[in-house]
Structures are given as structure tokens and as C-alpha cells.
Design an enzyme around this catalytic site. Structure first.
Site, PDB file in Angstrom:
ATOM      1  N   TRP A  36     -28.549 -25.713  34.954  1.00  9.86           N
ATOM      2  CA  TRP A  36     -30.018 -25.660  35.107  1.00  9.86           C
ATOM      3  C   TRP A  36     -30.599 -24.269  34.891  1.00  9.86           C
ATOM      4  CZ3 TRP A  36     -34.279 -28.666  36.627  1.00  9.86           C
ATOM      5  CH2 TRP A  36     -35.386 -27.949  37.121  1.00  9.86           C
ATOM      6  N   MET A  37     -31.751 -24.216  34.210  1.00  6.19           N
ATOM      7  CA  MET A  37     -32.525 -22.977  34.049  1.00  6.19           C
ATOM      8  C   MET A  37     -33.976 -23.222  34.438  1.00  6.19           C
ATOM      9  SD  MET A  37     -33.729 -21.491  30.325  1.00  6.19           S
ATOM     10  CE  MET A  37     -32.484 -20.311  29.924  1.00  6.19           C
ATOM     11  N   ASN A  38     -34.563 -22.300  35.259  1.00  9.81           N
ATOM     12  CA  ASN A  38     -36.029 -22.259  35.309  1.00  9.81           C
ATOM     13  C   ASN A  38     -36.525 -20.850  34.994  1.00  9.81           C
ATOM     14  OD1 ASN A  38     -35.119 -22.613  38.322  1.00  9.81           O
ATOM     15  ND2 ASN A  38     -37.136 -21.785  38.611  1.00  9.81           N
ATOM     16  N   ASP A  39     -37.453 -20.323  35.724  1.00  4.94           N
ATOM     17  CA  ASP A  39     -38.217 -19.127  35.326  1.00  4.94           C
ATOM     18  C   ASP A  39     -37.454 -18.015  34.592  1.00  4.94           C
ATOM     19  OD1 ASP A  39     -39.508 -20.524  37.284  1.00  4.94           O
ATOM     20  OD2 ASP A  39     -39.761 -18.847  38.632  1.00  4.94           O
ATOM     21  N   GLN A  55     -33.639 -18.018  36.270  1.00  6.60           N
ATOM     22  CA  GLN A  55     -33.278 -18.817  37.440  1.00  6.60           C
ATOM     23  C   GLN A  55     -32.250 -19.840  36.977  1.00  6.60           C
ATOM     24  OE1 GLN A  55     -34.992 -18.700  41.002  1.00  6.60           O
ATOM     25  NE2 GLN A  55     -34.356 -16.825  40.007  1.00  6.60           N
ATOM     26  N   ARG A 167     -42.849 -14.139  47.238  1.00  4.93           N
ATOM     27  CA  ARG A 167     -41.797 -14.131  46.214  1.00  4.93           C
ATOM     28  C   ARG A 167     -42.264 -13.652  44.843  1.00  4.93           C
ATOM     29  NH1 ARG A 167     -42.733 -19.420  47.756  1.00  4.93           N
ATOM     30  NH2 ARG A 167     -43.757 -20.769  46.248  1.00  4.93           N
ATOM     31  N   ASP A 168     -41.258 -13.438  43.990  1.00  6.02           N
ATOM     32  CA  ASP A 168     -41.416 -13.189  42.556  1.00  6.02           C
ATOM     33  C   ASP A 168     -42.011 -11.811  42.234  1.00  6.02           C
ATOM     34  OD1 ASP A 168     -40.629 -15.850  42.611  1.00  6.02           O
ATOM     35  OD2 ASP A 168     -42.645 -16.628  42.267  1.00  6.02           O
ATOM     36  N   TRP A 306     -42.635 -28.617  36.105  1.00  2.63           N
ATOM     37  CA  TRP A 306     -41.847 -29.003  37.293  1.00  2.63           C
ATOM     38  C   TRP A 306     -41.920 -30.507  37.555  1.00  2.63           C
ATOM     39  CZ3 TRP A 306     -38.038 -26.784  39.631  1.00  2.63           C
ATOM     40  CH2 TRP A 306     -37.957 -25.408  39.767  1.00  2.63           C
TER      41      TRP A 306
HETATM   42  C1  FRU Z   1     -41.383 -20.862  40.111  1.00  4.00           C
HETATM   43  C2  FRU Z   1     -40.465 -20.706  41.315  1.00  4.00           C
HETATM   44  C3  FRU Z   1     -40.573 -19.284  41.853  1.00  4.00           C
HETATM   45  C4  FRU Z   1     -39.262 -19.106  42.532  1.00  4.00           C
HETATM   46  C5  FRU Z   1     -38.323 -19.876  41.644  1.00  4.00           C
HETATM   47  C6  FRU Z   1     -37.209 -20.556  42.358  1.00  4.00           C
HETATM   48  O1  FRU Z   1     -40.981 -21.798  39.194  1.00  4.00           O
HETATM   49  O2  FRU Z   1     -40.792 -21.651  42.286  1.00  4.00           O
HETATM   50  O3  FRU Z   1     -41.693 -19.072  42.665  1.00  4.00           O
HETATM   51  O4  FRU Z   1     -38.927 -17.756  42.636  1.00  4.00           O
HETATM   52  O5  FRU Z   1     -39.103 -20.835  40.968  1.00  4.00           O
HETATM   53  O6  FRU Z   1     -36.272 -21.059  41.463  1.00  4.00           O
END
Ligand code: FRU
Length: 495
Positions: A36-39, A55, A167-168, A306
Site C-alpha cells: 500500500w501507498m498513500n501520501d 506513506q 500531523r503532516d 480515500w
Molecule cells: C492523509 C493522511 C495524513 C496522515 C497519513 C496517514 O492522507 O491521513 O494526514 O499523515 O494520511 O497515512
């Protein structure tokens, strides 16, 4: 030095990557090495290469305890995977290394700042995630977490700021050599705000002020902020959760927001002037930018929604792709985006048609493919009655297609992947208001194996969507209800 958790992840990803054929991935969009990959995270230029972290949950094609995946590129199109950079292996990040950013220190080391997540029992069976900001320092491959982590936590937060939604961090260096970062947070009103922190050296951080408050205008919590100067303006990018739609500008769910304004660097005061979506399609979230050595501000987003992650089965070996890198500019108080110019070097097999006037459905000789760069100009001729609807269908065979359609009377452009092979009842369409007079419109479509990105009117708007139609569906057709005059230039894109 490397923890057991990180060593295991690195071993696992190296073995699993080999099980994925090249043709099963996008050609020039970065995808998860495995799982899996996100941000996008830590997007930076370091030691002569672009670094992209992300991520990452290597063990499954669904979200899980967050690691940082890592890849490098010289042209932002051909990516080489490096071993995972961070794993959730410390007391302050044991439930996840969430999103963050990277800068280069004066001594040449690479500094990462990320959100450490720890689950905390709240009594009455409630578990909440406490979020703090942490550092790791490295050489572009291996990173060591800072012994004084976390560097920002509840003690740095003014009253009313949530320690659960914090966060972030996105860092940058100021001209005077000191550092700043912006971090997403939730105040007592339950919506979002962006906090500004500063630091003399990148290690010791202090709260400066609340840069901007959402006040429940654009969704709720604001995630993944980025803040920079561009073309004489200051631009704040953020990704709000829980949006309500506003006309065709903002859609329900997780969205993207661009605020353009002025920033007084003496008092750190941001005055917002204009707002807009960053991407008007289905799949785009949490973008991050880098300042390239040649001065370009380049943005990459997670090309995913999402709420629509189940478009792809979790049985697949990878999930999640990044958008095409986009060069940003501000014109007429709007954010403009163009695919990075390096893409033009991948162009081959040019096919061009000019002044094609047609009605009904046509296809054009040589205009097909799933990895293409195609420009379409609609320019109805004098005296022609305005057409009702134009559409271009791609990733098409007898059964499937994805379409982009335009209704000039309403000036609405729609992307629709309903017939792309999806078996899920999720969002498949998005509409956007675009600028057009007398049916004129300029479109540039970038197709990779599993996506389409549409740049409208030279980047005034962008619509991105993923689709997982089988690759043999590679036909393209054009449709018009009425009559229209059109130019088409199409290139194949090859690495
Ligand atoms: C955004 C998010 C961020 C968080 C990350 C967790 O897509 O919810 O706020 O740091 O993904 O994977």
C-alpha cells in the site's frame, strides 16, 4: 543501527517487488514498491536526485502501520526504488510514521520530519492516536531517528489545539537560514487550522502562530499543508477531510484546497485572497511540492480518493500511485498546473490532425493507446451552430471505456469511469465548470496504464482519475452531438 522492524520491511519489499511484472505497474507514475501507498512525503532534491518518500504499508495492499517507502529519480518520471526509510519502531511512533517532509541541512545531511503516532487508551474503551512531530537524519538511504524525539508535542501546543489531530509537518528554510514548518491541526471548533513553527537549526522547534483557521468553511480537519511563495503570491495547499460540496468547485468527502494570498514575513501573517480546488477529478489528495534547482515549483499528489480505494481489489500486489509531477504557477489569481516538461522527452510516434469537422462518432487513424499525451482543441467555426455535447472515449474496447465529455452550453466538463470495468458502487464521475466561450476548449490528456489526467485550458484546471481497465482496451473515439471543428495531436509516451 537499523531496527529489526525496518530490516524486515526492507527484506520483504525486496523479495515482493520481484513478483510484480513491469507491465502490471504504471509506466511513468510512481506506484507502491509492494503493498500500500498513500501520501507523498519528503519530496526533495538531494545529492543530485529527486527523492520521494511515501506513506507505505508493504505487507498488504491496504492501509496499515505506516512506514516510509522511498524512491529516487533524475527526471521525476523514471523512479528507482530505495529501501524503506522509516518503520514504526520507537516508543513515540510505534503505531505509525505518518506524513512529513524533508530538507537538506547546511552540513549536507538530509533531515526528515514526520508525525509519530501512538495509540492511547482513553478509558471507556476508546482508543485515540496521539500525534507528535519527530525527526530523522540521513544520507539519502539510511536514516537515524533523532535521540530527542519527539521535537514537537502537546507541550508546544497552545490551548484548544488537539494533540490527537496534529500531523503532516512541511518544512522549508528561510532566506536568513532559519527554518519554518506548517502542521495540520484541529482546534476546539472541530474543523481545521494550520500551525506555524520555527527553528534556528532544524532540530529545536517553537510554536510561532496559527497561520490560518478553517472555521468550518472548507471541510473539517486540514491535512498535509504546504506553504510557499510563487509568482509574487503565497500559496497554501491543504487537503480537507469531510468536505461539503460547493457548486462545482468543491466535492463531498476528502478534497483539496488552494488558498492564494499575501504573506507578511515580518509578522508571519497570511492574508487569504482566493480559494479553489487543486484538482477537480476523482483521484487526487495530499499533494506536496518541491522547489527544483532551476526554480520550478513542482507538485505531486497521491492519485487516489480515500473513499474510492476499493476500486482496486486488495488482492492485487500493489495499491496507490502518485500523480504526474506538475509545474505550478499563479496566473490571474489562480493556480495553474502543467505536466513537467521532462515528459515531452518521452514523446514519440506523433500523429496530428487539423480542422477535422465532424458529427456523430469518429476514430482517427493512429489515435489509440494507453500511454499517451494527447492535445485536443475544439474550435467551432464561424457560423456553426453550437454543439450540444462533445466526448472523447479512451481505454476503450467493445465493453469498456472511460470518457471525458463537455457540454458547452453549461460549460461543464465531466470525467466518467463508470464503464472502466469497476464492479464497485463508488464515485465514478466528477464534473467541473471550465472556462469556454463559443464551445472553444483546449484539453491535454495524459494517459498511463491505470490513470488519466486532464489539463484544461493550459493548466487552468486539472481532473485526475484512476482506472484499472485491462490494457488491451486501447481504442480512442470522438463523439459530438451537433457539429464541431477539432485539432488533435497525439504522442505515445515511452521511457
Ligand atoms: C492523509 C493522511 C495524513 C496522515 C497519513 C496517514 O492522507 O491521513 O494526514 O499523515 O494520511 O497515512
Amino acid at each position: 543501527m537499523t531496527s529489526q522492524t525496518l530490516r524486515e520491511a526492507r527484506k520483504y519489499e525486496e523479495a515482493s517487488e520481484k513478483l510484480i511484472q513491469e507491465e502490471e505497474r504504471p509506466n511513468f507514475h510512481l506506484s507502491a514498491r509492494t503493498g500500500w501507498m498513500n501520501d507523498p512525503n519528503g519530496f526533495s532534491y538531494y545529492k543530485g536526485k529527486y527523492h520521494m518518500f511515501y506513506q507505505y504499508h508493504p505487507y498488504e495492499s491496504k492501509w496499515g502501520p505506516m512506514h516510509w517507502g522511498h524512491a529516487v529519480s533524475e527526471d521525476l518520471l523514471y523512479w528507482e526504488y530505495l529501501p524503506a526509510a522509516l518503520a514504526p519502531d520507537e516508543f513515540y511512533d510505534r503505531d505509525g510514521c505518518f506524513s512529513g517532509s524533508a530538507i537538506t541541512l547546511p552540513d549536507g545531511r538530509h533531515l526528515l520530519m514526520y508525525t509519530g503516532v501512538v495509540k492511547e487508551h482513553q478509558g471507556d474503551d476508546m482508543i485515540r492516536e496521539v500525534q507528535t512531530q519527530c525527526l530523522a537524519v540521513g544520507d539519502g538511504v539510511d536514516y537515524k531517528k533523532y535521540e530527542k524525539n519527539p521535537v514537537l508535542g502537546v507541550k508546544n501546543l497552545p490551548e484548544g489545539c488537539s494533540r490527537f489531530d496534529f500531523r503532516d509537518p512541511k518544512m522549508w528554510q528561510k532566506e536568513d537560514g532559519t527554518y519554518c514548518c506548517v502542521v495540520g491541526n484541529r482546534p476546539a471548533d472541530g474543523s481545521g487550522q494550520i500551525l506555524l513553527f520555527n527553528s534556528p537549526d532544524g532540530f529545536q522547534w517553537n510554536f510561532r502562530k496559527i497561520l490560518i483557521s478553517n472555521r468550518n468553511r472548507f471541510g473539517k480537519m486540514w491535512e498535509c499543508p504546504d506553504f510557499f511563495q510563487l509568482d509574487g503570491k503565497w500559496v497554501l495547499l491543504t487537503s480537507p477531510q469531510d468536505m461539503l460540496p460547493q457548486g462545482f468547485e468543491y466535492h463531498n468527502g476528502n478534497g483539496t484546497l488552494c488558498l492564494i494570498g499575501a504573506f507578511d514575513e515580518k509578522t508571519d501573517t497570511f492574508t487569504e485572497e482566493y480559494d479553489q480546488s487543486i484538482d477537480y477529478g476523482i483521484d487526487f489528495y495530499a499533494p506536496q511540492t518541491v522547489l527544483a534547482p532551476d526554480g520550478r515549483r513542482i507538485m505531486i499528489g497521491w492519485m487516489q480518493n480515500w473513499d474510492a480505494c476499493n476500486l482496486r481489489s486488495p488482492e492485487e500486489p500493489w495499491f496507490g500511485q502518485m500523480s504526474i509531477p506538475r509545474e505550478l504557477s499563479v496566473k490571474n489569481n489562480r493556480l495553474y498546473q502543467r505536466p513537467i516538461r521532462e515528459l515531452e522527452e518521452m514523446r514519440c510516434k506523433k500523429v496530428a490532425f487539423q480542422n477535422i469537422t465532424f458529427t456523430g462518432t469518429i476514430s482517427l487513424d493512429g489515435v489509440k493507446g494507453r500511454m499517451i499525451d494527447m492535445e485536443i482543441r475544439l474550435h467551432p467555426e464561424e457560423g456553426q451552430e453550437l454543439y450540444q455535447k462533445f466526448a472523447v472515449r479512451f481505454a476503450q474496447d467493445e465493453q469498456y471505456y472511460t470518457a471525458l465529455s463537455f457540454r458547452p452550453r453549461e460549460s461543464i466538463l465531466k470525467v466518467d469511469r463508470k464503464f472502466s470495468g469497476s464492479r464497485r458502487a463508488i464515485i465514478h464521475q466528477r464534473r467541473s465548470l471550465v472556462n469556454s466561450s463559443n464551445g472553444e476548449l483546449k484539453l491535454r490528456l495524459i494517459l498511463d496504464r491505470f490513470s488519466v489526467e486532464v489539463f484544461v485550458n493550459d493548466g487552468e484546471q486539472v481532473m485526475s482519475a484512476t482506472m484499472y481497465t485491462h490494457q488491451e482496451a486501447d481504442e480512442i473515439s470522438f463523439f459530438v452531438d451537433g457539429s464541431v471543428c477539432m485539432d488533435v495531436i497525439k504522442y505515445d509516451l515511452m521511457q
